[in-house]
Structures are given as structure tokens and as C-alpha cells.
Design a protein around this motif. Structure first.
Motif, PDB file in Angstrom:
ATOM      1  N   THR A 149       0.275   8.725   8.393  1.00 55.21           N
ATOM      2  CA  THR A 149      -0.241   9.604   7.330  1.00 55.21           C
ATOM      3  C   THR A 149       0.883  10.025   6.392  1.00 55.21           C
ATOM      4  OG1 THR A 149       0.046  11.516   8.815  1.00 55.21           O
ATOM      5  CG2 THR A 149      -2.152  10.504   8.727  1.00 55.21           C
ATOM      6  N   LEU A 150       1.844   9.146   6.198  1.00 53.41           N
ATOM      7  CA  LEU A 150       3.036   9.492   5.435  1.00 53.41           C
ATOM      8  C   LEU A 150       2.726   9.791   3.971  1.00 53.41           C
ATOM      9  CD1 LEU A 150       6.020   9.891   5.942  1.00 53.41           C
ATOM     10  CD2 LEU A 150       6.415   7.489   5.351  1.00 53.41           C
ATOM     11  N   GLU A 151       1.684   9.166   3.432  1.00 50.81           N
ATOM     12  CA  GLU A 151       1.313   9.434   2.035  1.00 50.81           C
ATOM     13  C   GLU A 151       1.010  10.918   1.819  1.00 50.81           C
ATOM     14  OE1 GLU A 151       0.341   5.111   2.758  1.00 50.81           O
ATOM     15  OE2 GLU A 151       0.153   6.991   3.855  1.00 50.81           O
ATOM     16  N   ASP A 152       0.433  11.562   2.836  1.00 51.60           N
ATOM     17  CA  ASP A 152       0.160  13.005   2.766  1.00 51.60           C
ATOM     18  C   ASP A 152       1.330  13.829   3.300  1.00 51.60           C
ATOM     19  OD1 ASP A 152      -2.422  12.677   1.714  1.00 51.60           O
ATOM     20  OD2 ASP A 152      -3.266  12.384   3.709  1.00 51.60           O
ATOM     21  N   ASP A 153       1.966  13.321   4.350  1.00 51.68           N
ATOM     22  CA  ASP A 153       3.005  14.104   5.023  1.00 51.68           C
ATOM     23  C   ASP A 153       4.280  14.233   4.196  1.00 51.68           C
ATOM     24  OD1 ASP A 153       1.196  14.253   7.034  1.00 51.68           O
ATOM     25  OD2 ASP A 153       2.344  13.126   8.510  1.00 51.68           O
ATOM     26  N   ALA A 154       4.660  13.163   3.490  1.00 53.05           N
ATOM     27  CA  ALA A 154       5.915  13.206   2.726  1.00 53.05           C
ATOM     28  C   ALA A 154       5.893  14.312   1.663  1.00 53.05           C
ATOM     29  CB  ALA A 154       6.206  11.841   2.104  1.00 53.05           C
ATOM     30  N   PRO A 155       4.853  14.396   0.816  1.00 54.48           N
ATOM     31  CA  PRO A 155       4.822  15.506  -0.152  1.00 54.48           C
ATOM     32  C   PRO A 155       4.788  16.879   0.514  1.00 54.48           C
ATOM     33  CG  PRO A 155       3.232  13.809  -0.750  1.00 54.48           C
ATOM     34  CD  PRO A 155       3.727  13.475   0.617  1.00 54.48           C
ATOM     35  N   TYR A 156       4.078  16.958   1.642  1.00 55.40           N
ATOM     36  CA  TYR A 156       4.001  18.237   2.360  1.00 55.40           C
ATOM     37  C   TYR A 156       5.387  18.656   2.856  1.00 55.40           C
ATOM     38  CZ  TYR A 156       2.950  21.665   5.961  1.00 55.40           C
ATOM     39  OH  TYR A 156       2.934  22.810   6.711  1.00 55.40           O
ATOM     40  N   ILE A 157       6.145  17.712   3.417  1.00 51.54           N
ATOM     41  CA  ILE A 157       7.482  18.021   3.937  1.00 51.54           C
ATOM     42  C   ILE A 157       8.401  18.474   2.809  1.00 51.54           C
ATOM     43  CG2 ILE A 157       9.554  16.984   4.962  1.00 51.54           C
ATOM     44  CD1 ILE A 157       7.624  15.233   6.642  1.00 51.54           C
ATOM     45  N   LEU A 158       8.357  17.766   1.682  1.00 52.09           N
ATOM     46  CA  LEU A 158       9.202  18.142   0.545  1.00 52.09           C
ATOM     47  C   LEU A 158       8.871  19.555   0.066  1.00 52.09           C
ATOM     48  CD1 LEU A 158       9.151  14.815  -1.519  1.00 52.09           C
ATOM     49  CD2 LEU A 158      10.960  15.643   0.001  1.00 52.09           C
ATOM     50  N   LYS A 159       7.584  19.881   0.024  1.00 49.50           N
ATOM     51  CA  LYS A 159       7.174  21.221  -0.424  1.00 49.50           C
ATOM     52  C   LYS A 159       7.553  22.280   0.601  1.00 49.50           C
ATOM     53  CE  LYS A 159       3.268  23.768  -2.388  1.00 49.50           C
ATOM     54  NZ  LYS A 159       4.019  24.084  -3.614  1.00 49.50           N
ATOM     55  N   ALA A 160       7.320  21.980   1.878  1.00 46.85           N
ATOM     56  CA  ALA A 160       7.647  22.952   2.928  1.00 46.85           C
ATOM     57  C   ALA A 160       9.144  23.233   2.983  1.00 46.85           C
ATOM     58  CB  ALA A 160       7.156  22.442   4.281  1.00 46.85           C
TER      59      ALA A 160
END
Length: 364
Positions: free
Chosen positions: A293-304
Motif C-alpha cells: 500500500t505504498l502509494e498511500d503510505d508514502a504520502p502519509y509518512i511524509l506528512k506525519a
């Protein structure tokens, strides 16, 4: 003509009618004001309560879990993915904590925070980030992100491929390079994350990358490590072909694999467990991303991590992160159930800690 008595009765009746009308008006006004009161209860409030109940519950959950401020709901309309993403990551961390407490899995879920683990964790002091490297799950791209954040290059596109894995030139310090007190401070205060993928698919990727294709020309895998595995684990010693996946599985599933691991040194990072690499039960990670699910997880990690305005995760080619069940079944189709069960026994901690299902071909 009306007598005085009749007049008196009519005035009383008229007065009573006025009194009833007056009381009705007062009551009506009271009811109207009550229904309009935003803090009151009534039929006119019900549609608002019904439409907001889901968000109220989600706000309550997020506040209890002390989510980062940027993920706290603000009363705006949220899409399903924005609401779902924080909950997904919260559930992953909750699962991790529960499995870490399972005494039956203690030997498979716990490890010491040794130099081997600290060597896997890369540091970005400027933005207070720690990233634990788990090879074969897109770590090269995360290294590029950190290299840019550390200031060695101004953009991901400028980073030469041969620099990414050259730890003398890429500007990425390892956590092991700091003193004990500095290590402890960073582990306590920094944003920490790593990425996982289906454990068996990761092993297939490691086998193909190091023993079949070897794109970065690392000859020691074919000329030193492969012969060592073949000598110990190949059943038919007369065969002269290179390392086969069956040999690789026997080596990894052998309870006594460590004597070879010592000989292979840090090269084993491409196939040892996530537990051995990142000590997830000993280090409190902020986020655990999934390759699937990296397409969703990568933006989430950058924002977090508070860096989404500074850098973007490189574009992910279509289909590259999708779990390939057919490929996994094909690779394991010629492996004996005994060898597969021994392999699963070693990686069971990774399966359970990160919510991956036991493979169907082990259940048949």
C-alpha cells in the motif's frame, strides 16, 4: 335582552377563551425557542447528529491515541481515504504491540538493540527522522528522500545511483555512529519508521536480485555465498547449476543457519527477519509502512514526519507494489512442505507482527 347573569357568564367564557389562547401562544413560543437552541435536543437537531456521528467517534479515537496535530479533524469534510489512513496505521501499531506481548512468540518477535540493528537505522538530524532499512521493499527510494533532506543533493533526480548505497558519500549517518546517550535521545524523540512487505515475497525478491540478476554487480553473492549454501544444503551434489530457490529455502529454514550467517556478514540483511533488522518490539516506531500500500503510505509518512512540503516520494511504477500471489505459489510449488514449514517457522514473527496471512499452500 340579556339579563345580568347571562352577561356575566358570557364575559367569563370570553375571558377563559382569551386565557387559553394566551397560554397556547406562550407554550408555542417556548417550544419554538427550545428547538432553535443549538445546545438543546429536538427533532430539528437529529439530522445534524446523524450525519456527524461517524466523525465524532473518529475524533474521539484519534484524540485518545494522541495523533499528530496535522491529522486531527477540523470539522471539514474528509474523504474516505484521509479518514481511513490514520486508522490503518493506528491499527498496525496496535497489532504490533499485541503480538509483542504474546509470550508464545517472544523468541520470534524480540531481539536486542545491538550494533547490527543500529547499523540499519539511518539518521536525519535536521528533521529529526530515523529510518530503519529493510532491504527489498523499496528502501533505495527512501534513502534518496533522506539524502535530499540531509542536504547532500537538492533533488532526488540529481542523486547518482552509485551514490545511494555508498555510505561514505551519500551523507546518511547510521545511528550506530553516535554515543550511547545520543542514540537514546534520538530513539526517544525522533520520528521513526520502516517498511515491510509479505515475508515470502521479499525472500523471492532477494533471491532474484542477488543470485539471479545481480544488477549492481556484487559478485560475492554468486561466487562466495551461493557456493557456501550449495555445499551445505543441496541434496543432489552432482548438479552443477547455480543456486536454486530450493537450496535458498533450506538454508533459511535451517534452525542452525547462524553458523553460515556469521560467515556471510552483513550481506544477510537482504533475507533476515524484520525483527532482526529493526527490533520493532524494542523500539517504539511512529509508523510502519507496507510495500503493498505504498502509494498511500508514502504520502502519509511524509506528512506525519512533517516533510511533505520539502520532498516527494519518487513515482511508483504501476503494479510494482501489488502482491503477486501467483509468483509466490510458483516459486514454492517445487519445495517440500517440510522445508516450507521450517521456513515459515523462522519468519512467523514477521507474518504475525505485521498482519500477513499464513500462505494458503501451507494450509492445504
Amino acid at each position: 335582552w340579556l339579563t345580568p347573569d347571562n352577561m356575566h357568564h358570557r364575559w367569563l367564557l370570553l375571558a377563559a377563551c382569551f386565557w387559553v389562547i394566551f397560554m397556547f401562544m406562550v407554550a408555542s413560543k417556548f417550544i419554538t425557542l427550545t428547538f432553535k437552541d443549538p445546545d438543546g435536543y429536538g427533532a430539528k437537531q437529529e439530522p445534524l447528529i446523524l450525519t456527524a456521528v461517524t466523525k465524532v467517534e473518529e475524533v474521539h479515537v484519534q484524540e485518545e491515541k494522541h495523533w499528530p496535530e496535522e491529522f486531527q479533524p477540523t470539522g471539514k469534510a474528509y474523504s474516505g481515504s484521509l479518514i481511513r489512513q490514520p486508522l490503518v496505521h493506528m491499527e498496525r501499531l496496535e497489532l504490533l504491540r499485541n503480538v509483542c506481548r504474546d509470550t508464545a512468540l517472544r523468541d520470534l518477535s524480540h531481539t536486542t538493540v545491538s550494533k547490527f540493528v543500529l547499523d540499519r537505522i539511518f539518521v536525519c538530524d535536521k528533521h529529526k527522522i530515523l529510518f530503519c532499512q529493510t532491504p527489498k521493499v523499496g528502501n533505495t527510494q527512501w534513502k534518496k528522500v533522506l539524502i535530499v533532506l540531509n542536504g547532500a543533493f537538492s533533488s532526488i533526480e540529481e542523486i547518482p545511483e552509485n551514490i545511494v548505497h555508498d555510505h561514505e558519500k551519500n551523507g546518511l549517518p547510521r545511528l550506530s555512529s553516535f554515543s550511547d546517550s545520543e542514540i537514546k535521545k534520538r530513539l526517544n524523540l525522533y520520528f521513526k519508521f520502516f517498511i515491510v512487505r509479505d515475508p515470502f515475497e521479499r525472500l523471492i525478491s532477494a533471491f532474484k536480485d542477488k543470485f539471479v540478476h545481480n544488477p549492481r554487480f556484487e559478485p560475492w553473492y554468486r561466487h562466495e555465498i551461493a557456493p557456501g549454501i550449495i555445499r551445505k544444503y543441496r541434496k543432489n551434489r552432482t548438479e552443477t547449476k547455480g543456486l536454486q530457490f530450493e537450496d535458498f529455502v533450506r538454508y533459511l529454514g535451517d534452525p542452525n543457519h547462524r553458523w553460515l550467517d556469521v560467515q556471510f556478514g552483513d550481506h544477510i540483511i537482504h533475507w533476515v527477519t524484520y525483527v532482526e533488522l529493526c527490533a520493532p518490539c524494542e523500539i517504539t516506531y511512529s509508523v510502519i509502512g507496507h510495500h503493498e500500500t505504498l502509494e498511500d503510505d508514502a504520502p502519509y509518512i511524509l506528512k506525519a514526519a512533517g516533510i511533505d512540503h520539502l520532498v516527494s516520494y519518487p513515482t511508483i511504477p504501476p503494479g510494482i507494489t501489488v502482491y503477486n500471489k501467483t509468483k509466490v505459489e510458483r516459486y514454492f510449488s517445487g519445495i517440500s512442505k517440510r522445508d516450507i514449514r521450517r521456513l515459515y517457522a523462522r519468519f512467523e514473527g514477521d507474518f504475525k507482527l505485521f498482519g500477513y496471512r499464513e500462505p494458503d499452500f501451507l494450509l492445504n
